[in-house]
Design an enzyme around this catalytic site. Structure first.
Site, short mmCIF file in Angstrom:
data_model
loop_
_atom_site.label_atom_id
_atom_site.label_comp_id
_atom_site.label_asym_id
_atom_site.label_seq_id
_atom_site.Cartn_x
_atom_site.Cartn_y
_atom_site.Cartn_z
N ASP A 91 -48.36 -22.47 -21.43
CA ASP A 91 -48.14 -22.89 -22.81
C ASP A 91 -47.05 -23.95 -22.91
O ASP A 91 -46.24 -24.13 -22.00
CB ASP A 91 -47.78 -21.71 -23.69
CG ASP A 91 -46.45 -21.07 -23.32
OD1 ASP A 91 -46.21 -20.86 -22.12
OD2 ASP A 91 -45.65 -20.77 -24.24
N GLU A 186 -44.80 -18.16 -22.51
CA GLU A 186 -43.40 -18.13 -22.06
C GLU A 186 -42.48 -18.72 -23.10
O GLU A 186 -41.35 -18.25 -23.30
CB GLU A 186 -43.28 -18.90 -20.74
CG GLU A 186 -41.92 -18.76 -20.05
CD GLU A 186 -40.89 -19.79 -20.47
OE1 GLU A 186 -39.71 -19.65 -20.09
OE2 GLU A 186 -41.26 -20.76 -21.19
#
Length: 419
Positions: A91, A186
């Site tokens: 991400d 994350e």
């Protein structure tokens, strides 16, 4: 042969990276789904397809939670070596969009300001980012100024994927069994939430999620999040004397009780802080979001105690229940785990020095998946990726640094081949 291999690594690392940053994987802090955005699966599926094509083994795609795991089998004679893991997140930060990322390469950077977007007058100035001068004569991958680049952490993803393919194509390079893992979310603090440490099966691992070449990190903040609720009483200001309790002013008073110097604007290195991250409300009610950070566990606990004591003081002053604190620990400093496994740091430093990379060991002034994974039983320091200026439109990555990082992963793997 060495020159040819280096050329393969460089070309493939950058080819992978430029392909991955085109895939929108921005996570979301407001989402209640797992992963926080379904578009992260787009990159996960792409990685699974590429891992299958290169001949990786034991490929697992957690289609519910968006994790990808795979194995690079040990080279001949190294089957008894420790299982080593390399992990990056898919991400990108919610801070700036990565939709329609449009990267380009500035070749042989000349040390001057870089015009990212002439039409919108978006310029990356050396005055604002003096570390640019460290990259004179090298090649930089930049954005067009309308999105972030995504080097955090698609640079790490690209480097791990290139390492995997290189080792599969070159069986003469010695290494034990290697496990690779790619995580979602994350950037919103949830990357390790559903990471299957048992399935991953590594003895040790590295997250590849740092910045400039040479960064090596095994310390991070102890972290807590706090939500402050302040309850006031609204009365017409014309007749408010002795009756009104202005929640806005009480929240302001709470902030004034915290040490002024322990603000992120004034801290560096190992210094911790209280950070007011968001504030909303009116006379009747205010909600404030804080984060509390310190590398030292004792000082961290003292900061949390002080935070609660400030609320207690205001409740004595304005009445019980005026100020309510919801305080929750987020993660802890992985140093207390890593001190038991310093070979991970020593081997990484040795590999860097062999490649002509200057090791830069420093504390992370933030968190990492590796911190949580370390406390979940997987010791996991953090390695560089070659990116700079994360989470913004001025993000960039150095081509030569990314190449070196891929070589570094291969060199670290070799350190554990016969350990």
């Amino acid at each position: 042969m060495v020159y040819k291999l280096r050329s393969e690594i460089m070309d493939k690392t950058i080819e992978n990276f430029l392909r991955y940053v085109k895939i929108d994987t921005q996570s979301s802090e407001e989402s209640t789904t797992i992963p926080s955005t379904m578009k992260q699966h787009d990159l996960a599926r792409q990685l699974v397809s590429e891992l299958e094509a290169m001949g990786a083994a034991e490929i697992t795609y957690d289609k519910e939670h968006c994790y990808v795991y795979a194995t690079i089998p040990a080279s001949a004679g190294c089957e008894k070596a420790p299982v080593l893991g390399f992990i990056s997140h898919m991400d990108t930060s919610p801070a700036v969009t990565d939709t329609n990322a449009n990267p380009r390469i500035v070749e042989n950077y000349d040390g001057k300001d870089i015009v990212l977007n002439a039409a919108e007058n978006i310029v990356m100035k050396v005055e604002d980012f003096p570390e640019l001068l460290h990259y004179m004569g090298q090649d930089l991958i930049v954005t067009d100024g309308t999105t972030l680049l995504g080097a955090d952490d698609k640079a790490g993803v690209a480097e791990i994927m290139t390492m995997a393919e290189t080792l599969l194509m070159h069986p003469e390079k010695k290494h034990g069994k290697i496990r690779i893992g790619f995580t979602p979310d994350e950037e919103v603090g949830a990357g390790a939430d559903h990471f299957d440490v048992k399935l991953f099966g590594a003895d040790y691992a590295y997250t590849v999620d740092g910045g400039a070449l040479g960064e090596l990190e095994y310390e991070n903040f102890n972290a807590a999040g706090a939500k402050l609720h302040v309850y006031g009483r609204s009365v017409h200001p014309g007749s408010a004397k002795g009756k009104m309790k202005n929640a806005i002013l009480i929240a302001q008073e709470f902030q004034s009780l915290l040490p002024v110097e322990q603000n992120p604007m004034y801290t560096e290195g190992y210094e911790g802080f209280f950070h007011l991250d968001a504030l909303q409300g009116n006379v009747e009610e205010v909600v404030a979001d804080y984060i509390i950070r310190d590398h030292d566990r004792r000082l961290f606990e003292e900061k949390k105690d002080l935070f609660s004591a400030c609320a207690d003081f205001l409740n004595r002053k304005y009445g019980a229940g005026t100020v309510v604190v919801d305080l929750k620990d987020s993660y802890y400093n992985m140093r207390e785990i890593m001190e038991q496994h310093m070979h991970l740091i020593n081997n990484a430093k040795a590999a860097m020095e062999e490649l002509g990379i200057e090791p830069k060991v420093s504390p992370i002034r933030g968190g990492t998946d590796g911190a949580r994974l370390s406390f979940m039983g997987l010791p996991c320091p953090n390695l560089c990726t070659g990116g700079e200026n994360y989470h913004g439109r001025y993000e960039y990555a150095c081509v030569q640094s990314m190449e070196k990082t891929t070589e570094l992963l291969i060199a670290i793997a070799a350190k554990y081949a016969n350990r």
